[in-house]
Design a protein around this motif. Structure first.
Motif, mmCIF file in Angstrom:
data_model
loop_
_atom_site.group_PDB
_atom_site.id
_atom_site.type_symbol
_atom_site.label_atom_id
_atom_site.label_comp_id
_atom_site.label_asym_id
_atom_site.label_seq_id
_atom_site.Cartn_x
_atom_site.Cartn_y
_atom_site.Cartn_z
ATOM 1 N N LEU A 40 80.345 17.101 57.665
ATOM 2 C CA LEU A 40 79.510 17.535 56.543
ATOM 3 C C LEU A 40 79.979 16.860 55.250
ATOM 4 C CD1 LEU A 40 79.201 21.368 57.282
ATOM 5 C CD2 LEU A 40 77.483 19.590 57.716
ATOM 6 N N LEU A 92 72.371 16.638 54.583
ATOM 7 C CA LEU A 92 72.732 18.050 54.690
ATOM 8 C C LEU A 92 71.527 18.918 54.388
ATOM 9 C CD1 LEU A 92 76.197 18.271 52.877
ATOM 10 C CD2 LEU A 92 75.724 17.951 55.305
ATOM 11 N N GLY A 96 73.939 23.598 55.327
ATOM 12 C CA GLY A 96 75.058 22.666 55.429
ATOM 13 C C GLY A 96 75.808 22.554 54.110
#
Length: 140
Positions: A40, A92, A96
């Motif tokens: 991430l 993302l 996220g």
């Protein structure tokens, strides 16, 4: 007398192992793993990046990163979009972003604990030495 190189290598690995175990344990509390949070983080740093560059950024093979990214997509943390040519871009999702933020808070806490035995000057010196060891060197 210079430290034995194998002992030095082992000490670096042991410090990394302790740090990773602490991070992984705490990240579980927000529903992620160190590998997932690192992915991430890499996607956040390079939105729209393709798997090859993200794999390199996270020290994984392209295949391993693809598997990990697939899990992140299934969890609703990452979105894959068509890119230029056959490339797939990674972005993302809002979920996220939230996990990433929670992970940053955890990482700050864990790293502060891991490096607490060192003074600020010692941490600066250590960082400088590690940068010297990892800088790109031209091939002979």
């Amino acid at each position: 007398m210079a430290p034995e190189l194998q002992s030095l290598g082992r000490a670096v690995k042991q410090a990394q192992y302790r740090q990773h175990r602490a991070l992984d344990g705490r990240l579980a509390g927000v529903g992620t793993t160190l590998a997932q949070w690192d992915a991430l983080r890499a996607i956040s740093r390079s939105p729209g990046a393709h798997a090859r560059s993200l794999a390199a950024a996270t020290f994984q093979s392209e295949q391993a990163f693809g598997t990990l990214a697939g899990r992140l997509v299934a969890q609703g943390l990452v979105e894959r979009r068509p890119g230029q040519g056959r490339r797939i871009e990674h972005h993302l999702t809002p979920a996220g972003e939230e996990i990433l933020k929670a992970g940053h808070r955890i990482a700050d806490e864990v790293l502060a604990e891991c490096f607490a035995p060192l003074s600020e000057a010692e941490r600066t010196t250590l960082l400088g030495l590690l940068h010297r060891l990892t800088e790109e060197r031209p091939e002979d």
